[in-house]
Design a protein around this motif. Structure first.
Motif, PDB file in Angstrom:
ATOM      1  N   GLU A 118      -4.573   9.545 -18.342  1.00  0.00           N
ATOM      2  CA  GLU A 118      -4.056   9.635 -17.243  1.00  0.00           C
ATOM      3  C   GLU A 118      -3.552  11.135 -17.199  1.00  0.00           C
ATOM      4  OE1 GLU A 118      -2.061   7.219 -14.697  1.00  0.00           O
ATOM      5  OE2 GLU A 118      -3.500   5.513 -14.886  1.00  0.00           O
ATOM      6  N   LEU A 119      -3.835  12.261 -16.139  1.00  0.00           N
ATOM      7  CA  LEU A 119      -3.454  13.369 -16.396  1.00  0.00           C
ATOM      8  C   LEU A 119      -2.609  13.909 -15.323  1.00  0.00           C
ATOM      9  CD1 LEU A 119      -6.780  14.987 -17.704  1.00  0.00           C
ATOM     10  CD2 LEU A 119      -5.061  14.271 -18.998  1.00  0.00           C
ATOM     11  N   PRO A 120      -1.711  14.840 -15.281  1.00  0.00           N
ATOM     12  CA  PRO A 120      -1.145  15.301 -14.069  1.00  0.00           C
ATOM     13  C   PRO A 120      -2.134  15.403 -12.530  1.00  0.00           C
ATOM     14  CG  PRO A 120      -0.218  16.409 -15.997  1.00  0.00           C
ATOM     15  CD  PRO A 120      -1.568  15.527 -16.369  1.00  0.00           C
ATOM     16  N   ARG A 121      -1.267  15.274 -11.560  1.00  0.00           N
ATOM     17  CA  ARG A 121      -2.232  15.602 -10.497  1.00  0.00           C
ATOM     18  C   ARG A 121      -3.266  14.524 -10.129  1.00  0.00           C
ATOM     19  NH1 ARG A 121      -0.982  20.557  -8.479  1.00  0.00           N
ATOM     20  NH2 ARG A 121      -0.284  22.137  -9.933  1.00  0.00           N
ATOM     21  N   GLY A 122      -3.017  13.134 -10.600  1.00  0.00           N
ATOM     22  CA  GLY A 122      -3.902  12.106 -10.454  1.00  0.00           C
ATOM     23  C   GLY A 122      -5.002  12.227 -10.869  1.00  0.00           C
ATOM     24  N   PHE A 123      -5.411  13.048 -11.951  1.00  0.00           N
ATOM     25  CA  PHE A 123      -6.972  13.188 -12.683  1.00  0.00           C
ATOM     26  C   PHE A 123      -6.779  11.709 -13.705  1.00  0.00           C
ATOM     27  CE2 PHE A 123      -6.733  17.334 -10.673  1.00  0.00           C
ATOM     28  CZ  PHE A 123      -8.087  17.209 -10.181  1.00  0.00           C
ATOM     29  N   VAL A 124      -7.818  11.502 -13.816  1.00  0.00           N
ATOM     30  CA  VAL A 124      -7.964  10.449 -15.056  1.00  0.00           C
ATOM     31  C   VAL A 124      -9.474  10.952 -15.700  1.00  0.00           C
ATOM     32  CG1 VAL A 124      -8.622   8.067 -15.727  1.00  0.00           C
ATOM     33  CG2 VAL A 124      -6.997   8.441 -13.801  1.00  0.00           C
ATOM     34  N   ALA A 125      -9.067  11.318 -17.192  1.00  0.00           N
ATOM     35  CA  ALA A 125     -10.411  11.674 -17.711  1.00  0.00           C
ATOM     36  C   ALA A 125     -10.706  10.772 -19.023  1.00  0.00           C
ATOM     37  CB  ALA A 125      -9.879  13.186 -18.498  1.00  0.00           C
ATOM     38  N   GLY A 126     -11.870  10.722 -19.255  1.00  0.00           N
ATOM     39  CA  GLY A 126     -12.303   9.921 -20.237  1.00  0.00           C
ATOM     40  C   GLY A 126     -13.469  10.433 -20.975  1.00  0.00           C
ATOM     41  N   ALA A 127     -13.921   9.959 -22.181  1.00  0.00           N
ATOM     42  CA  ALA A 127     -14.907  10.502 -23.091  1.00  0.00           C
ATOM     43  C   ALA A 127     -15.388   9.417 -24.006  1.00  0.00           C
ATOM     44  CB  ALA A 127     -14.571  11.811 -23.802  1.00  0.00           C
TER      45      ALA A 127
ATOM     46  N   ARG B 235       0.711  -1.300   0.068  1.00  0.00           N
ATOM     47  CA  ARG B 235      -0.019  -0.094   0.077  1.00  0.00           C
ATOM     48  C   ARG B 235       0.985   1.241  -0.093  1.00  0.00           C
ATOM     49  NH1 ARG B 235      -3.496  -2.477  -2.179  1.00  0.00           N
ATOM     50  NH2 ARG B 235      -5.101  -3.848  -1.135  1.00  0.00           N
ATOM     51  N   THR B 236       1.906   1.138   0.658  1.00  0.00           N
ATOM     52  CA  THR B 236       2.682   2.372   0.768  1.00  0.00           C
ATOM     53  C   THR B 236       3.610   2.758  -0.553  1.00  0.00           C
ATOM     54  OG1 THR B 236       3.081   2.152   3.371  1.00  0.00           O
ATOM     55  CG2 THR B 236       4.684   3.550   1.910  1.00  0.00           C
ATOM     56  N   ALA B 237       4.038   1.458  -0.944  1.00  0.00           N
ATOM     57  CA  ALA B 237       4.422   1.523  -2.524  1.00  0.00           C
ATOM     58  C   ALA B 237       3.525   2.108  -3.349  1.00  0.00           C
ATOM     59  CB  ALA B 237       5.147   0.325  -2.908  1.00  0.00           C
ATOM     60  N   GLN B 238       2.479   1.741  -3.733  1.00  0.00           N
ATOM     61  CA  GLN B 238       1.388   2.312  -4.275  1.00  0.00           C
ATOM     62  C   GLN B 238       1.097   3.738  -4.146  1.00  0.00           C
ATOM     63  OE1 GLN B 238      -2.060  -0.116  -3.965  1.00  0.00           O
ATOM     64  NE2 GLN B 238      -0.958  -2.150  -4.262  1.00  0.00           N
ATOM     65  N   ARG B 239       1.194   4.061  -2.972  1.00  0.00           N
ATOM     66  CA  ARG B 239       0.773   5.508  -2.582  1.00  0.00           C
ATOM     67  C   ARG B 239       1.967   6.392  -3.140  1.00  0.00           C
ATOM     68  NH1 ARG B 239       2.202   8.373   1.828  1.00  0.00           N
ATOM     69  NH2 ARG B 239       2.868   6.463   3.070  1.00  0.00           N
ATOM     70  N   ARG B 240       3.181   6.067  -2.740  1.00  0.00           N
ATOM     71  CA  ARG B 240       4.462   6.598  -3.403  1.00  0.00           C
ATOM     72  C   ARG B 240       4.702   6.768  -4.775  1.00  0.00           C
ATOM     73  NH1 ARG B 240       7.003   9.999   0.566  1.00  0.00           N
ATOM     74  NH2 ARG B 240       7.021   8.935   2.504  1.00  0.00           N
ATOM     75  N   PHE B 241       4.346   5.630  -5.564  1.00  0.00           N
ATOM     76  CA  PHE B 241       4.417   5.701  -6.994  1.00  0.00           C
ATOM     77  C   PHE B 241       3.281   6.459  -7.735  1.00  0.00           C
ATOM     78  CE2 PHE B 241       6.673   1.408  -6.193  1.00  0.00           C
ATOM     79  CZ  PHE B 241       7.911   1.990  -6.167  1.00  0.00           C
ATOM     80  N   ARG B 242       2.038   6.340  -7.054  1.00  0.00           N
ATOM     81  CA  ARG B 242       1.017   7.263  -7.629  1.00  0.00           C
ATOM     82  C   ARG B 242       1.311   8.744  -7.305  1.00  0.00           C
ATOM     83  NH1 ARG B 242      -2.572   3.243  -5.107  1.00  0.00           N
ATOM     84  NH2 ARG B 242      -2.813   4.695  -3.407  1.00  0.00           N
ATOM     85  N   ALA B 243       1.995   8.891  -6.220  1.00  0.00           N
ATOM     86  CA  ALA B 243       2.244  10.534  -6.188  1.00  0.00           C
ATOM     87  C   ALA B 243       3.099  10.984  -7.211  1.00  0.00           C
ATOM     88  CB  ALA B 243       2.926  10.571  -4.645  1.00  0.00           C
ATOM     89  N   MET B 244       4.129  10.132  -7.720  1.00  0.00           N
ATOM     90  CA  MET B 244       5.072  10.661  -8.529  1.00  0.00           C
ATOM     91  C   MET B 244       4.450  10.624  -9.971  1.00  0.00           C
ATOM     92  SD  MET B 244       8.329   8.266  -7.794  1.00  0.00           S
ATOM     93  CE  MET B 244       9.236   9.172  -8.932  1.00  0.00           C
ATOM     94  N   LEU B 245       3.389   9.778 -10.280  1.00  0.00           N
ATOM     95  CA  LEU B 245       2.560   9.713 -11.676  1.00  0.00           C
ATOM     96  C   LEU B 245       1.488  10.901 -11.685  1.00  0.00           C
ATOM     97  CD1 LEU B 245       2.029   5.880 -12.028  1.00  0.00           C
ATOM     98  CD2 LEU B 245       3.475   7.490 -13.390  1.00  0.00           C
ATOM     99  N   ALA B 246       1.151  11.257 -10.569  1.00  0.00           N
ATOM    100  CA  ALA B 246       0.332  12.497 -10.555  1.00  0.00           C
ATOM    101  C   ALA B 246       0.940  13.713 -10.704  1.00  0.00           C
ATOM    102  CB  ALA B 246      -0.189  12.544  -8.935  1.00  0.00           C
ATOM    103  N   ARG B 247       2.258  13.760 -10.564  1.00  0.00           N
ATOM    104  CA  ARG B 247       3.233  14.957 -11.191  1.00  0.00           C
ATOM    105  C   ARG B 247       3.655  14.719 -12.463  1.00  0.00           C
ATOM    106  NH1 ARG B 247       4.919  14.354  -5.506  1.00  0.00           N
ATOM    107  NH2 ARG B 247       6.760  13.023  -6.283  1.00  0.00           N
TER     108      ARG B 247
END
Length: 452
Positions: free
Chosen positions: A368-377, A99-111
């Motif tokens: 997938e967009l910066p800051r953790g956003f995911v957009a779809g259409a 869980r910690t690993a996922q949280r850390r890597f997601r934070a990087m992908l959010a940026r």
């Protein structure tokens, strides 16, 4: 088998091993941390860079706990957040803290959603946590990134092969809740008259705010290598202040799942019941066979064929529905998934003017967009032709064309008790050669979703 897989992943995805000399040099940088002897000047502070290099050496030397202690000495804001998140994520992987690993890597992908190496590490963390659907998604996105080294690509492909054989063993659950303002909850026309007839209020468009709940659960058991058995059930409800518009749909399906290398075959039986306004609207049971094939690391094909026998409790009577579907998905650029779907359905009922055939085409994209956003259409078009003219509605059989447009926005970094917020906007329009069946509809769904 699993432990062997973990060792393989660790060798291919973990940072390269540092030489013993590098480790010793990093430890030497920390010597000033020791208390100074009496009469000597106080030790100078250790730089964030030295602490980070020492943590890297400790991690590569097989001492993740020491690496974590060293990183605690880095002052807030003194180092690049990506560097710290990456090291903390690697430490969490080494300590099996998924869980910690996922949280850390997601934070990087959010940026920066384009960090392919980090996406591979996140996929690995999901895999080791048994979250195979999420792991597969991130592996496929990473494989679509340009310039991926050959050895890393080969390892990601081997992981996808393992996921295909292990995916979804055990329980899966999903919940979605949303508040849904709706401009046309009964899919009805705005027209007040049809020829010489005046339409009642019940036959015209009604707006309202609904509460939507979507819940599903499933269990997959491994029977033997290459064979699983899967059972899934779901319930979807839409509730309004006026209960006559309430809707519930419950379904259950079960069957074996055969795994053939890159292909999956899934025959199943299914049952379904629908309620409108508290009364049973229809009951159905049928057979369906579906499958998928991985054409390449970034292309995947899905298909389905089926027949269901339906009993409408009202005036529509009984009949059967034949279906066929085809879909293809393509991962693009490491952050985007494109999908195209085509379908055909034919419902045969007691009366020809209630029977119909329908062709559908859909296109969608999710990125997938910066800051953790995911957009779809997405866009979907359905063309439905009925079998015969209906008495009192003229000499022509009914023909409908329905258009649906939607867009979604969510943020994977926002966690509300395990739920992720999601906003969906949808517009529907039906054009019919019989005015009574024209409608326009706009829906906003603001809610939360969770899969576990």
């Amino acid at each position: 088998m699993r432990s062997h897989t973990y060792r393989l992943c660790s060798l291919l995805f973990a940072p390269a091993m540092f030489a013993p000399a590098m480790f010793a040099l990093a430890m030497f940088a920390l010597l000033p941390l020791r208390p100074a002897a009496a009469g000597q000047p106080p030790p100078r502070s250790v730089s964030a860079g030295a602490l980070i290099e020492a943590a890297r050496a400790a991690l590569s030397g097989g001492a993740p706990r020491d690496a974590a202690v060293l990183l605690e000495g880095v002052e807030p804001g003194a180092a690049d957040p990506d560097t710290l998140d990456f090291l903390h994520g690697q430490i969490a992987l080494a300590r099996q803290d998924w869980r910690t690993a996922q949280r850390r890597f997601r934070a990087m992908l959010a940026r920066d959603p384009g960090l392919t190496r980090v996406r591979l590490d996140l996929a690995l963390a999901h895999y080791r946590a048994g979250e195979f659907e999420r792991a597969e998604r991130h592996f496929r996105l990473a494989l679509s990134a340009p310039g991926l080294p050959g050895d890393v690509r080969a390892n990601a492909l081997s992981m996808l092969h393992l996921i295909g054989r292990e995916k979804a063993e055990g329980w899966t659950f999903g919940v979605a809740l949303a508040l849904a303002p709706d401009s046309n909850i009964n899919n009805a026309t705005d027209a007040q008259k049809l020829g010489l007839f005046t339409l009642s209020q019940d036959a015209r468009r009604t707006s309202g705010v609904g509460l939507v709940a979507d819940m599903h659960a499933g269990y997959t058991a491994a029977v033997r290598p290459g064979l699983q058995f899967r059972v899934n059930g779901g319930l979807r409800t839409r509730s309004y202040r006026e209960s006559r518009f309430n809707e519930r749909i419950a379904g259950l399906n079960a069957g074996p799942r055969f795994l053939f290398g890159r292909s999956v075959l899934h025959p199943e039986v299914h049952v379904r019941q629908r309620w409108i306004g508290g009364d049973v609207y229809s009951r159905s049971a049928g057979l369906r066979v579906s499958g998928s094939r991985t054409l390449s690391p970034v292309w995947r094909l899905r298909w389905s064929l089926g027949r269901a026998w339906t009993d409408y409790e009202g005036y529509l009577g009984r009949g059967h529905t034949d279906t066929a579907g085809f879909g293809i998905a393509h991962a693009l650029g490491g952050v985007t998934v494109l999908r195209a779907n085509a379908g055909w359905r034919r419902e045969t009922l007691d009366k020809d003017y209630w029977s119909w055939r329908e062709f559908s085409l859909g296109l969608s994209a999710e990125s997938e967009l910066p800051r953790g956003f995911v957009a779809g259409a997405g866009l979907r078009v359905d063309r439905r032709d009925y079998g015969a003219p209906r008495p009192l509605f003229g000499p022509q059989a009914r023909r409908d064309t329905t258009y649906a447009l939607w867009t979604t926005l969510s943020n994977r970094n926002i966690d509300i008790g395990g739920f992720t917020p999601q906003l969906t906007l949808r517009h529907e329009r039906r054009d019919s050669n019989i005015t009574l069946h024209d409608y326009r509809r706009n829906v906003i769904e603001l809610g939360v979703v969770r899969s576990f």
